[in-house]
Design a protein around this motif. Structure first.
Motif, mmCIF file in Angstrom:
data_model
loop_
_atom_site.group_PDB
_atom_site.id
_atom_site.type_symbol
_atom_site.label_atom_id
_atom_site.label_comp_id
_atom_site.label_asym_id
_atom_site.label_seq_id
_atom_site.Cartn_x
_atom_site.Cartn_y
_atom_site.Cartn_z
ATOM 1 N N GLN A 92 0.813 -1.217 0.000
ATOM 2 C CA GLN A 92 0.000 0.000 0.000
ATOM 3 C C GLN A 92 0.850 1.272 0.000
ATOM 4 O O GLN A 92 0.313 2.363 -0.216
ATOM 5 N N ALA A 93 2.139 1.156 0.242
ATOM 6 C CA ALA A 93 3.022 2.321 0.300
ATOM 7 C C ALA A 93 3.958 2.330 -0.904
ATOM 8 O O ALA A 93 4.043 1.356 -1.661
ATOM 9 N N ASP A 94 4.634 3.444 -1.088
ATOM 10 C CA ASP A 94 5.636 3.505 -2.164
ATOM 11 C C ASP A 94 6.725 2.476 -1.914
ATOM 12 O O ASP A 94 7.191 1.816 -2.845
ATOM 13 N N ARG A 95 7.145 2.383 -0.681
ATOM 14 C CA ARG A 95 8.090 1.355 -0.259
ATOM 15 C C ARG A 95 7.679 0.908 1.129
ATOM 16 O O ARG A 95 7.110 1.680 1.897
ATOM 17 N N TYR A 113 -3.034 5.665 3.448
ATOM 18 C CA TYR A 113 -2.450 4.575 4.247
ATOM 19 C C TYR A 113 -3.057 4.546 5.647
ATOM 20 O O TYR A 113 -3.269 3.469 6.206
ATOM 21 N N ARG A 114 -3.352 5.711 6.196
ATOM 22 C CA ARG A 114 -4.023 5.738 7.501
ATOM 23 C C ARG A 114 -5.388 5.047 7.423
ATOM 24 O O ARG A 114 -5.766 4.308 8.339
ATOM 25 N N ARG A 115 -6.112 5.288 6.326
ATOM 26 C CA ARG A 115 -7.407 4.622 6.148
ATOM 27 C C ARG A 115 -7.214 3.115 5.993
ATOM 28 O O ARG A 115 -7.972 2.320 6.564
ATOM 29 N N ALA A 144 -6.546 1.632 9.400
ATOM 30 C CA ALA A 144 -7.772 1.536 10.199
ATOM 31 C C ALA A 144 -8.652 0.399 9.700
ATOM 32 O O ALA A 144 -9.243 -0.356 10.495
ATOM 33 N N ASN A 145 -8.764 0.263 8.373
ATOM 34 C CA ASN A 145 -9.581 -0.823 7.810
ATOM 35 C C ASN A 145 -8.993 -2.183 8.133
ATOM 36 O O ASN A 145 -9.722 -3.145 8.416
ATOM 37 N N TYR A 146 -7.661 -2.270 8.087
ATOM 38 C CA TYR A 146 -7.006 -3.538 8.423
ATOM 39 C C TYR A 146 -7.296 -3.920 9.869
ATOM 40 O O TYR A 146 -7.618 -5.075 10.174
ATOM 41 N N ALA A 147 -7.198 -2.939 10.785
ATOM 42 C CA ALA A 147 -7.468 -3.221 12.199
ATOM 43 C C ALA A 147 -8.920 -3.653 12.403
ATOM 44 O O ALA A 147 -9.199 -4.572 13.193
ATOM 45 N N ASN A 162 -7.261 1.670 17.857
ATOM 46 C CA ASN A 162 -5.983 2.037 18.468
ATOM 47 C C ASN A 162 -4.838 1.825 17.487
ATOM 48 O O ASN A 162 -3.938 1.002 17.703
ATOM 49 N N THR A 163 -4.869 2.575 16.399
ATOM 50 C CA THR A 163 -3.783 2.518 15.411
ATOM 51 C C THR A 163 -3.045 3.863 15.406
ATOM 52 O O THR A 163 -3.642 4.912 15.622
ATOM 53 N N ARG A 164 -1.795 3.821 15.115
ATOM 54 C CA ARG A 164 -0.959 5.034 15.065
ATOM 55 C C ARG A 164 -0.061 4.955 13.834
ATOM 56 O O ARG A 164 0.224 3.866 13.331
#
Length: 439
Positions: free
Chosen positions: A89-92, A269-271, A274-277, A291-293
């Motif tokens: 989901q990220a560039d790297r 990526y924050r979304r 949160a969706n993964y959690a 509780n994600t950071r």
């Protein structure tokens, strides 16, 4: 006119050698102590990835099934870390876990060494701008194939292979034979940001974060087999069935880093996090999906309070000491100017303005400050040398760069001018008539 003021200031300084020497000494000692601690603070609190740290983030998920919704663990369990890494989901993105290993070269006459290692993935090298001296880093294809390859540090290369190009040599890591495909240039990130965790629990004893970089870099996929049973968890929420094994373990040990090149990607990526959690909560793996950071690199360093507490205390004490030194300089300057009150009164009677007298006294304080700055620079260099020979992990990082060199003289000049402002004002306020009566 300024040259005249400087000439007079040097003449007056020479007339009162003892008092001038005491003022120079007070400024030098105060500046030396202050600049030495400021230099250490600056080096230890700097950006380890200047120009890029704002794009590097550290995802956190509260993976403990029995969590009460407090701070997430500083690292993740292997399954969660692998899920985030494999999502692309990220560039790297890269996984990182550290462990000690025993290594040995196949060359005759070498002895086994215990060194620090990092098991990671291919994006580690471009994401953290790791410099390569010989050969190359491994690729994502090597990750998929579980290739038995290794990248070693310049230090280990000098120890085992005499510093020459060792690409193609065989390195024994535990009982596994690995091919050296790359050798790093001297690489000294300060702090070792990619493996920092638990700083807020250390009681300020964080100097270990500034140690040398790891000597062995292994592909995570191969390391899971090579180092099986030797991985050291950060903490566990249940007793593991197999000690030192990452897969399926109820322990956290793996850090995940991601590189995101824009604000939109950060928000996405924050979304995703949160969706993964939320998905993992539905599966019953975690208890608190909210509780994600995802702190940035510098936010993560601040959260872990990487600068040792003793360094912070020393910085505060050195500033207090500088203030005490300046207070002494104020008293000495005041006594010096008042002692020559008759001369100042005569100058005023001959037409010198209060501004001219004030400027002359301030220039004299500035000249003393510059001389004190030269002496303070020497004391700063001595103090930094004394720190470099101390048995602390960051000792070899300590040096005086151009910025701090200039700052030494700026601080010395500003300090002396501030110290001289009140005595200069008192001297310029002398009434010429009163002084002439005393002559």
């Amino acid at each position: 006119m300024i040259f005249y003021y400087v000439k007079v200031a040097l003449h007056n300084a020479a007339r009162s050698k003892v008092v001038t020497g005491l003022m120079v000494l007070a400024i030098a000692v105060g500046i030396g102590a202050c600049m030495a601690t400021l230099t250490v603070m600056r080096l230890l609190s700097g950006d380890p990835l200047p120009g890029k740290s704002a794009r590097i983030f550290y995802p956190q998920v509260d993976v403990n099934p029995a969590s009460r919704g407090r701070e997430p663990y500083d690292v993740l369990d292997y399954r969660t870390a692998h899920d985030l890494w494999s999502s692309s989901q990220a560039d790297r993105q890269t996984m990182v876990v550290s462990s000690p290993v025993k290594v040995r070269s196949d060359l005759a006459g070498t002895v086994p060494l215990m060194v620090s290692s990092t098991s990671t993935t291919a994006d580690f090298f471009p994401m953290f701008e790791v410099p390569i001296q010989y050969g190359r880093a491994w690729t994502q294809e090597d990750d998929r194939r579980r290739s038995r390859v290794v990248v070693i540090s310049d230090r280990l290369n000098r120890q085992l292979f005499g510093g020459r190009d060792s690409v193609g040599q065989t390195l024994s890591v535990k009982d596994a034979k690995l091919q050296v495909i790359g050798v790093l240039k001297p690489w000294r990130p300060a702090p070792l940001f990619y493996k920092i965790r638990g700083g807020r629990f250390s009681g300020g004893k964080t100097s270990g974060f500034y140690g040398a970089a790891d000597d062995v870099l292994l592909p995570m996929s191969a390391s899971l087999e090579i180092n099986e049973g030797d991985f050291q968890p950060f903490t566990c929420w249940a007793a593991p069935e197999r000690t030192g094994v990452l897969q399926g373990s109820p322990c956290v040990a793996v850090g995940v880093w991601v590189e995101l090149g824009s604000r939109e990607k950060v928000a996405n990526y924050r979304r995703y996090l949160a969706n993964y959690a939320s998905e993992q909560k539905r599966l019953g793996r975690i208890a608190h999906d909210q509780n994600t950071r995802m702190p940035s690199l510098m936010e993560w360093l601040d959260f872990n309070r990487v600068v040792p507490s003793d360094v912070k205390v020393q910085a505060v004490l050195s500033f207090a000491f500088l203030i005490i030194c300046l207070a002494n300089v104020v008293g000495l300057l005041l006594a010096k100017f008042m002692r020559h009150g008759g001369e100042i009164g005569l100058r005023r009677a001959l037409g010198a303005s209060r501004t001219a007298v004030f400027t002359q006294c301030l220039v004299e304080a500035g000249v003393i400050g510059i001389i004190g700055g030269v002496a303070g620079l020497l004391l700063t260099l001595f103090a930094l040398w004394a720190i470099r020979i101390q048995p602390v992990a960051y000792a070899d990082l300590i040096r005086l760069d151009v910025t701090m060199f200039i700052a030494t003289f700026v601080l010395s000049l500003v300090s002396s001018l501030l110290a001289g402002a009140l005595p200069a004002y008192r001297a310029s306020s002398i009434q010429p008539v009163a002084q002439l009566k005393l002559l």
